[in-house]
Design a protein around this motif. Structure first.
Motif, PDB file in Angstrom:
ATOM      1  N   ALA A  45       0.861  -1.301   0.127  1.00 48.18           N
ATOM      2  CA  ALA A  45      -0.068  -0.182  -0.113  1.00 48.18           C
ATOM      3  C   ALA A  45       0.875   1.211  -0.068  1.00 48.18           C
ATOM      4  N   CYS A  46       2.151   1.339   0.984  1.00 48.07           N
ATOM      5  CA  CYS A  46       2.779   2.450   0.861  1.00 48.07           C
ATOM      6  C   CYS A  46       3.480   2.691  -0.525  1.00 48.07           C
ATOM      7  N   LEU A  47       3.874   1.489  -1.165  1.00 48.62           N
ATOM      8  CA  LEU A  47       4.683   1.663  -2.415  1.00 48.62           C
ATOM      9  C   LEU A  47       3.875   2.080  -3.392  1.00 48.62           C
ATOM     10  N   ALA A  75      -9.965 -23.962  -0.532  1.00 48.66           N
ATOM     11  CA  ALA A  75      -9.034 -24.932  -0.353  1.00 48.66           C
ATOM     12  C   ALA A  75      -8.192 -24.567   1.043  1.00 48.66           C
ATOM     13  N   GLY A  76      -8.630 -23.493   1.817  1.00 44.31           N
ATOM     14  CA  GLY A  76      -7.933 -23.049   3.149  1.00 44.31           C
ATOM     15  C   GLY A  76      -6.892 -22.393   3.015  1.00 44.31           C
ATOM     16  N   GLU A  77      -6.484 -21.836   1.764  1.00 43.85           N
ATOM     17  CA  GLU A  77      -5.559 -21.018   1.514  1.00 43.85           C
ATOM     18  C   GLU A  77      -5.797 -19.390   1.991  1.00 43.85           C
ATOM     19  N   GLN A  78      -4.874 -19.116   2.811  1.00 48.74           N
ATOM     20  CA  GLN A  78      -5.061 -17.608   3.034  1.00 48.74           C
ATOM     21  C   GLN A  78      -4.682 -16.537   2.144  1.00 48.74           C
ATOM     22  N   ARG A  79      -5.903 -15.688   1.948  1.00 46.32           N
ATOM     23  CA  ARG A  79      -5.726 -14.704   0.790  1.00 46.32           C
ATOM     24  C   ARG A  79      -5.672 -13.408   1.309  1.00 46.32           C
ATOM     25  N   MET A  80      -4.801 -12.255   1.013  1.00 45.62           N
ATOM     26  CA  MET A  80      -4.739 -11.101   1.597  1.00 45.62           C
ATOM     27  C   MET A  80      -5.600  -9.968   0.655  1.00 45.62           C
ATOM     28  N   PHE A  81      -6.474  -9.275   1.198  1.00 43.05           N
ATOM     29  CA  PHE A  81      -7.031  -8.376   0.251  1.00 43.05           C
ATOM     30  C   PHE A  81      -6.694  -6.792   0.962  1.00 43.05           C
ATOM     31  N   LEU A  82      -6.504  -5.944  -0.166  1.00 45.31           N
ATOM     32  CA  LEU A  82      -6.350  -4.380   0.378  1.00 45.31           C
ATOM     33  C   LEU A  82      -7.204  -3.736  -0.494  1.00 45.31           C
ATOM     34  N   CYS A  99       9.970  -3.523   1.323  1.00 49.68           N
ATOM     35  CA  CYS A  99       8.857  -2.650   1.899  1.00 49.68           C
ATOM     36  C   CYS A  99       8.331  -2.982   3.137  1.00 49.68           C
ATOM     37  N   ALA A 100       8.148  -4.421   3.277  1.00 43.76           N
ATOM     38  CA  ALA A 100       7.438  -5.052   4.544  1.00 43.76           C
ATOM     39  C   ALA A 100       8.325  -4.807   5.706  1.00 43.76           C
TER      40      ALA A 100
END
Ligand code: DC
Length: 232
Positions: A45-47, A75-82, A99-100
């Motif tokens: 997000a900063c980038l 499938a039990g997979e973690q997804r990230m939403f911004l 960046c992280a």
């Protein structure tokens, strides 16, 4: 105290935390929470906003405009939403790692993300990996592991992963990034990377995947008194 079990796995970049944590979660039927992915999302997000991510004021101004969510797919997979967009693939780019690491040094960022991480552990059996899970996020975790390996061993593994994905980087570049992040993650004032007093330290430099995993399974079985779920 929570009715759920929590397993905290901390350690430096590239020590194999996420691979181990994911497999442990799958084996014991827990939810895997990759907290690095949350910091990566803030870094992205900063980038995108074009702000200096070392500038705490600028980062703090951005935070309230961000809606960050973790969701699990079928499938039990973690997804990230911004802000509603699935950024799970983009946050894996090597430049986002840096960046992280930069944004994670700010206490304001850590506080902003703390409750979201704790909520998962209040509502689920979790295997959570990161840098400060055993020390700050889940100090009451039933099992804490500090998974480490030499910088060279970690760079070698990371390079193999990158090559497998078709991304080209030299060993020296990968090693330099790992050392940069080690230095930054360990030296920062806010929740620095350090082993919790009651964590089990496991150095995997000389161990392969199966050997490391076997040690972890044994720890889970003895400390939590749980058994692996039967394979379907
Ligand atoms: O685990 P990772 O490489 O995806 O983490 C990315 C960066 O986020 C890492 O440099 C340090 C930071 N991080 C953190 O400070 N605290 C966590 N719990 C997880 C990650």
């Amino acid at each position: 105290m929570s009715d759920f079990y929590a397993i905290a796995i901390d350690g430096p970049s590239g020590a194999g935390k996420s691979t181990m944590a994911r497999k442990l979660a799958e084996t014991f039927g827990f939810i895997y929470v990759d907290t690095g992915a949350i910091y990566r999302t803030v870094g992205l997000a900063c980038l995108r906003a074009g702000i200096d991510r070392k500038d705490v004021e600028a980062v703090m101004e951005l935070l309230p405009t961000l809606e960050i969510a973790i969701r699990y797919n079928g499938a039990g997979e973690q997804r990230m939403f911004l802000n509603g967009e699935d950024v799970s693939t983009e946050i894996r780019l090597p430049e986002i790692s840096l960046c992280a690491s930069d944004v994670s040094a700010h206490q304001a960022v850590r506080s902003f993300l703390l409750e979201m991480q704790r909520k998962f552990a209040r509502e689920n059996n979790v295997v959570m990996d990161g840098r400060d899970i055993g020390t700050v996020v889940l100090p009451d975790a039933r099992l804490k592991v500090f998974l480490t390996a030499s910088a060279e061993a970690r760079a070698k593994r990371r390079l193999a992963e990158l090559l497998a994905k078709g991304e080209s980087q030299s060993f020296e570049e990968v090693l330099r990034d790992i050392r940069y992040r080690d230095e930054q993650d360990t030296a920062r004032a806010a929740a620095p990377l350090k082993r919790a007093d009651d964590a089990v330290e496991l150095d995997s430099s000389e161990l392969d995947f199966d050997e490391t995993f076997a040690v972890l399974c044994e720890l889970v079985i003895t400390r939590l008194a749980v058994e692996p779920e039967a394979a379907e």
